[in-house]
Design an enzyme around this catalytic site. Sequence first.
Site, PDB file in Angstrom:
ATOM      1  N   ASP A 132       0.299  -7.890   0.866  1.00  0.00           N
ATOM      2  CA  ASP A 132       0.627  -6.467   1.001  1.00  0.00           C
ATOM      3  C   ASP A 132       2.136  -6.338   0.883  1.00  0.00           C
ATOM      4  O   ASP A 132       2.861  -6.385   1.875  1.00  0.00           O
ATOM      5  CB  ASP A 132       0.120  -5.949   2.355  1.00  0.00           C
ATOM      6  CG  ASP A 132       0.303  -4.440   2.516  1.00  0.00           C
ATOM      7  OD1 ASP A 132       0.729  -3.788   1.544  1.00  0.00           O
ATOM      8  OD2 ASP A 132       0.010  -3.934   3.612  1.00  0.00           O
ATOM      9  N   HIS A 135       0.820  -1.218   0.000  1.00  0.00           N
ATOM     10  CA  HIS A 135       0.000   0.000   0.000  1.00  0.00           C
ATOM     11  C   HIS A 135       0.850   1.262   0.000  1.00  0.00           C
ATOM     12  O   HIS A 135       0.315   2.363  -0.118  1.00  0.00           O
ATOM     13  CB  HIS A 135      -0.994  -0.012   1.176  1.00  0.00           C
ATOM     14  CG  HIS A 135      -0.365   0.070   2.533  1.00  0.00           C
ATOM     15  ND1 HIS A 135      -0.047  -1.049   3.265  1.00  0.00           N
ATOM     16  CD2 HIS A 135      -0.020   1.123   3.309  1.00  0.00           C
ATOM     17  CE1 HIS A 135       0.460  -0.684   4.437  1.00  0.00           C
ATOM     18  NE2 HIS A 135       0.494   0.635   4.480  1.00  0.00           N
ATOM     19  N   SER A 159       4.585   1.362   8.204  1.00  0.00           N
ATOM     20  CA  SER A 159       4.274   0.504   7.062  1.00  0.00           C
ATOM     21  C   SER A 159       5.498   0.167   6.225  1.00  0.00           C
ATOM     22  O   SER A 159       6.273   1.050   5.850  1.00  0.00           O
ATOM     23  CB  SER A 159       3.245   1.191   6.163  1.00  0.00           C
ATOM     24  OG  SER A 159       1.977   1.172   6.754  1.00  0.00           O
TER      25      SER A 159
END
Length: 605
Positions: A263, A227, A345
């Site tokens: 992801d 992402h 992230s």
Amino acid sequence: MPIRFLAILASGAALTFALLPAVPASAVPPPPGSPPAGLVDALGRDLGISPDAARNRLLAQDTAEAIARALPAPVREHSPGSWLDETTGRLMVAVTGATEAAQATAAGATPVIVSRDRAELRRLRTEVARLAAGVPGVTSWGIDPVSDTVTVRIAAAADDHATEEFTKDIAKLGDGVRITHVADRAAPQSGDVRPGGRWLPGTETNCSVGFPVTDASGGRHFLTAGHCTNDRDQPAWGSDGQQDRIGTSNVGGTHSVFGREGDMGLVGVTEPTWRLSPTVNTYGGPAVDVTGSTEPLVNQAVCHAGVASGWQCGTVTAIDQTVVYTVATIEGVSFTTACSIAGDSGGAWLAGTKAVGLHSGGQSSCSPGGARDQSSFQPVNEPLRKWGLTLHTAGGTGDTQAPTSPSSLRATGVTSTTATLSWNASTDNVGVTGYQVFTGTTLAATTSTTTATVTGLSPGSDYTFSVKAVDAAGNTSATGTPITVRTGTGDTSRTYTNTTPQPIRDFQTTTSAVGSTTGGTARNPVTVAITARHSCVEDLDITLTGPSGQVHPLHRYGGDICHPLTGTSTYNVTTTENATGTWSLTIHDGGPGDTGTLDRWTLTL
């Protein structure tokens, strides 16, 4: 400009373990030496244990991970899963029969007899996925090997009618499915700019650097969250923002995944002033060097490094879970007790000194050792295999033994534009994780099995193919003996094509037909080339039906992790049909939440 280093973030973990019972000397390699102080200190801090307990846990964990890799194939294929015992540190393996229990014991593990095998739990997980579609209160689900159930997590505040009906439907599945309530829904994390260890995708907010890797041609990259890399060919900036470029994110639009498959994303490091480093940023703690990679295990001690929360540790609470973010549903992630904050992230998760995951999301709060399932990560071995990458590790430590070369390379199917290859499996002191297939010196395909189909070839041409094996530490074998294959000439007088696009919809069947005027018996094999796009090829049944009604399955429904269907797929069909008449292609989508299109298909008789 001075040379800069990529801030490579990492992980570790802890528990108090008793001494392990003796393990057969032939079952596993000996554990490494004393763990790095950076891991020991962080685990002691976040898990509330002494340095000696943290050190013993990491050493016991290394042994258990090696046993897990050495388990016989029948045990791995039928077991619901394995985990680390929180008291002894031994590897526990769920089994359903005496034979598999004996095999697990011989490998050095402790078998636990359960009533449901992997197939039954996967069936229940599929039912949960079907029932959970569109239910807002459901946050995640997956197999829990410790309880031998499928665990469904529901947000504690959910009181809507859909969630209530879902709970009733789940109860009908029996005691193989259990519901637990969590405080809130997890979210994929990105956030405010923080000093150290960050990278910026374009003009967006910062993410964290994962693990450095190289590709088959020696190109430099680092792994991070999908992402963070959703935009194609986006500039990637360093800690000084848009005056300090690292390289390019998601080159060509083919190196980012944020959906059912996972992801994960890849950033190309193109600027010469940056170099890859295997040393994890522990935010003031002693250095930790990455020595290889491993798969996650329940109760495994792990640590992660990210620009927002720094260096945090915890334990793995679940693996191979499906998490429902507000923007996407992701399969195959692992949950942990370690805390995280927006901005982490893509950061690196470590089990001991081995790479285990890339940070995906969490509750965006930081209470080390607190609530379960605070943070989630994408297992790192999947992108390594998917994109044919080699982990950049510290020299002189970890697994340095390369696998044996693949043998007996052979062509099992050749068309005018494709070649299907097979070979005998390689062996390794730890375990082979995948294979790289080359056309000449160019990487043409990667696979975790011993077969691959190379597409996009020219008719009537000679191609030389070779294969290398790769292990979990990124060691690459010598090239196996190459073979030369000549593609067919592509006789267009016996080729028929339907170019009318048709949508592939959930729980519906798409049918497309061609009419053949070719006389006599069809060639054996008949070649079918399908150009289609779909978000989950595992949800599809693809079938060819001949003029006489003979049905020829091309692809069967099944699989636990979705992979996208793209480009052209070629199948060879053995048949005794006459060539003349109508040939039909059917594609049935048997799963929810997917989109796809059949663009065209070609039949060569």
